[in-house]
Design a protein around this motif. Sequence first.
Motif, mmCIF file in Angstrom:
data_model
loop_
_atom_site.group_PDB
_atom_site.id
_atom_site.type_symbol
_atom_site.label_atom_id
_atom_site.label_comp_id
_atom_site.label_asym_id
_atom_site.label_seq_id
_atom_site.Cartn_x
_atom_site.Cartn_y
_atom_site.Cartn_z
ATOM 1 N N PRO A 89 0.146 -1.325 -0.208
ATOM 2 C CA PRO A 89 -0.060 0.530 0.428
ATOM 3 C C PRO A 89 0.517 1.229 0.100
ATOM 4 O O PRO A 89 2.218 1.466 0.543
ATOM 5 C CB PRO A 89 -0.674 -0.098 1.555
ATOM 6 N N VAL A 90 0.414 2.329 -0.153
ATOM 7 C CA VAL A 90 1.087 4.214 -1.079
ATOM 8 C C VAL A 90 0.191 4.679 -0.382
ATOM 9 O O VAL A 90 -0.348 4.968 0.089
ATOM 10 C CB VAL A 90 1.590 4.044 -2.545
ATOM 11 N N VAL A 91 1.315 5.645 0.504
ATOM 12 C CA VAL A 91 0.888 6.203 1.093
ATOM 13 C C VAL A 91 2.226 7.896 0.422
ATOM 14 O O VAL A 91 2.955 7.507 0.597
ATOM 15 C CB VAL A 91 1.225 6.730 2.971
ATOM 16 N N ALA A 92 1.395 9.027 0.153
ATOM 17 C CA ALA A 92 1.715 9.445 -0.849
ATOM 18 C C ALA A 92 2.297 10.966 0.208
ATOM 19 O O ALA A 92 0.586 10.792 1.108
ATOM 20 C CB ALA A 92 1.129 9.899 -1.630
ATOM 21 N N ILE A 93 3.200 11.834 0.008
ATOM 22 C CA ILE A 93 3.233 12.934 1.276
ATOM 23 C C ILE A 93 4.223 13.223 0.397
ATOM 24 O O ILE A 93 4.618 13.769 -0.632
ATOM 25 C CB ILE A 93 3.857 12.416 2.760
ATOM 26 N N SER A 94 3.656 14.709 0.838
ATOM 27 C CA SER A 94 4.140 16.061 0.113
ATOM 28 C C SER A 94 4.175 17.201 1.138
ATOM 29 O O SER A 94 2.932 16.818 1.948
ATOM 30 C CB SER A 94 3.417 16.657 -0.957
ATOM 31 N N LYS A 144 -4.284 -2.421 6.007
ATOM 32 C CA LYS A 144 -3.272 -3.011 4.704
ATOM 33 C C LYS A 144 -3.921 -1.939 2.881
ATOM 34 O O LYS A 144 -4.557 -2.945 2.811
ATOM 35 C CB LYS A 144 -3.750 -4.558 3.981
ATOM 36 N N GLY A 145 -4.085 -0.913 3.916
ATOM 37 C CA GLY A 145 -4.585 -0.126 2.633
ATOM 38 C C GLY A 145 -5.667 0.891 2.777
ATOM 39 O O GLY A 145 -6.206 0.709 3.939
ATOM 40 N N ALA A 146 -5.857 1.941 1.688
ATOM 41 C CA ALA A 146 -7.251 2.589 2.749
ATOM 42 C C ALA A 146 -8.394 2.700 1.905
ATOM 43 O O ALA A 146 -9.046 3.602 1.237
ATOM 44 C CB ALA A 146 -6.668 4.301 2.777
ATOM 45 N N ARG A 147 -8.406 1.387 1.225
ATOM 46 C CA ARG A 147 -9.974 1.507 0.101
ATOM 47 C C ARG A 147 -11.248 2.023 0.151
ATOM 48 O O ARG A 147 -11.173 2.677 -0.341
ATOM 49 C CB ARG A 147 -10.150 -0.515 -0.023
ATOM 50 N N HIS A 148 -11.733 1.809 1.740
ATOM 51 C CA HIS A 148 -12.396 2.370 2.001
ATOM 52 C C HIS A 148 -12.091 3.990 2.263
ATOM 53 O O HIS A 148 -13.793 4.636 1.849
ATOM 54 C CB HIS A 148 -12.635 1.507 3.761
ATOM 55 N N ASN A 179 -3.400 3.968 -7.492
ATOM 56 C CA ASN A 179 -3.797 2.807 -6.118
ATOM 57 C C ASN A 179 -3.384 3.307 -5.221
ATOM 58 O O ASN A 179 -3.019 2.701 -4.203
ATOM 59 C CB ASN A 179 -2.969 1.275 -6.562
ATOM 60 N N THR A 180 -3.200 4.695 -5.075
ATOM 61 C CA THR A 180 -2.525 5.085 -3.766
ATOM 62 C C THR A 180 -3.091 5.278 -3.041
ATOM 63 O O THR A 180 -4.803 5.768 -3.454
ATOM 64 C CB THR A 180 -2.217 7.278 -4.339
ATOM 65 N N SER A 181 -3.278 4.634 -1.397
ATOM 66 C CA SER A 181 -4.072 4.690 -0.190
ATOM 67 C C SER A 181 -4.316 5.771 0.328
ATOM 68 O O SER A 181 -5.944 5.902 0.544
ATOM 69 C CB SER A 181 -3.682 3.683 0.898
ATOM 70 N N LEU A 182 -3.793 6.285 0.237
ATOM 71 C CA LEU A 182 -3.763 8.093 1.188
ATOM 72 C C LEU A 182 -2.729 8.739 0.670
ATOM 73 O O LEU A 182 -1.691 8.179 0.639
ATOM 74 C CB LEU A 182 -3.814 7.290 2.728
ATOM 75 N N MET A 183 -2.389 10.216 1.237
ATOM 76 C CA MET A 183 -2.051 11.036 0.823
ATOM 77 C C MET A 183 -2.147 12.605 1.221
ATOM 78 O O MET A 183 -2.925 12.461 2.138
ATOM 79 C CB MET A 183 -2.230 11.892 -0.430
#
Length: 526
Positions: free
Chosen positions: A150-155, A455-459, A235-239
């Motif tokens: 799972p991917v969390v993007a951050i900026s 295991k991700g944040a599809r919800h 498919n990014t889970s969260l940013m």
Amino acid sequence: MDLLHYYISFAAIFLVVPIESANILAITFVPSVSHQEVYQPIWRELSLRGHNVTVMTTNVLADPSLVNLTQIDVSFVYKYMNVPLKSFRDATILQNIFFIDFFFSKLLQAEIAHEDVQKLLQRDDDEFDLVVLEALHPLVYGFAAKFKAPVVAISTLEPFIPFHDALGNPTHPVLRPDNFIHFYGEPTLKDRMTSFLHNIFYRAIYYWRLLPEADKVARKFFGRNIPYLGDVIGNTSLMLINSNPILNTPVANVPSVISFGNVHIKEAKPLPKDIQKFLDASSRGVVYFSLGSNVKSTSLGTEMRDIITQALSELPFNVIWKWEEDELPGKPDNVLLKKWLPQQDILRHPNVKVFVTQGGLQSIEQSIAFGVPMVGIPIYGDQPTNVKTLVDGGMALFIDFKSITKDELKKAILEVGTNIKYRERVVKARELIQDQPMNGLDKAVWWIEHVIRHKGARHLRSPAADMPIFQYFMVDVIAILLFGLYLSVKLTKLIIRWTVRGLTIGFEVFKKFLNNKLLASKQKAS
């Protein structure tokens, strides 16, 4: 005694709180101290919570107590950061788009080719439970393609439009203009049209050229069989975005986009003795002048350097100037030069009246945290928008980098340094920023662990993220409605034409009939 040990051990079983540790990979690639100051507290906190954190970074945390933190040092890319300021001042929006893409791609390729990063890529594909990526270029998502987590993007700044698209986050051209678009004051019709067209053309450039090119490069480093980078980004889970309600326009975010802020504010440390003495002796006040970690004052050019030097020399205040060389031609007597400065501890000093800044988000957050009003000289990126927000909030004055003059700079510093209203607005902003249910660090870490736990944040995913662009903007609906309107107009015109023609024919027939009747009557009468 043995019995006592037994009871203590038995009790400890119930007292110890179990910690589920995760293997986390974090990739940050921009060589910027201000960026890394935001990320470092997060890696530190995750490590302290028992997670095993591996991070590729341009700024290594020097803390041997963090036994769960493995750092891959790619600080060598700082040598690429000497970009002439003139290139930003004179460039068009299109030129900046291609330059930023090329520059970030160059950085990433150099870092990925580094020996230690290549060793990282030899590790098992399923070794990490989470990948955290600095979301400023599509190529960085090659790490997510490789490790399949799972991917969390951050900026540390507002991400570019396509990274919002990946999560279905709205990017209104006026309410949330892209980083390449800047409004100076209330947006005019021209501003709104420019931003609207930019949203269209930037997407076209990104999806049809920049993203495919990044995908080709990714296959070179991460393997030819990786999924298309666009699908990986999608498919990014969260940013996580470093922002706050004072400096960033309040806008709607989907649940998978989380704002956090002020994670880099540190506890006070003693100042170097010479700086402490200089500040203490400056009873009339001090101007702190710094263009941040990415822009060197020494790269300003002779003309601008002389303008600034002359303006500073005529101030009634002393000045601390972040100047990256040993000498400054024509250095005024009231100026103290330093190649590097403990910015937060300087801003804490009560004698600091004004912070002259390029408008970077971290510098602004620090200035607000310590109640110091500002004069902004924005240069590129999000800086113009940041300074404009400060000006609108009464916390700063704006100086145009392209047309700066000695008198304008001097006047702005004097106004901000002597008019108490600017400091009062900054203090009020600080109160609003700090009045939060939880601090930015706890918020960022909580959401990272949320993604790990589930295991991700599809919800949290917005349906907009999976819609084709034409459906999201209802192009098909609008097209059908316009086509229907077109048919209606055509049909109405056709009916009117037939009706008019029918009436005309009927009138002619009736007229002919009357004429015939009249002629018949005349013939009968004769």
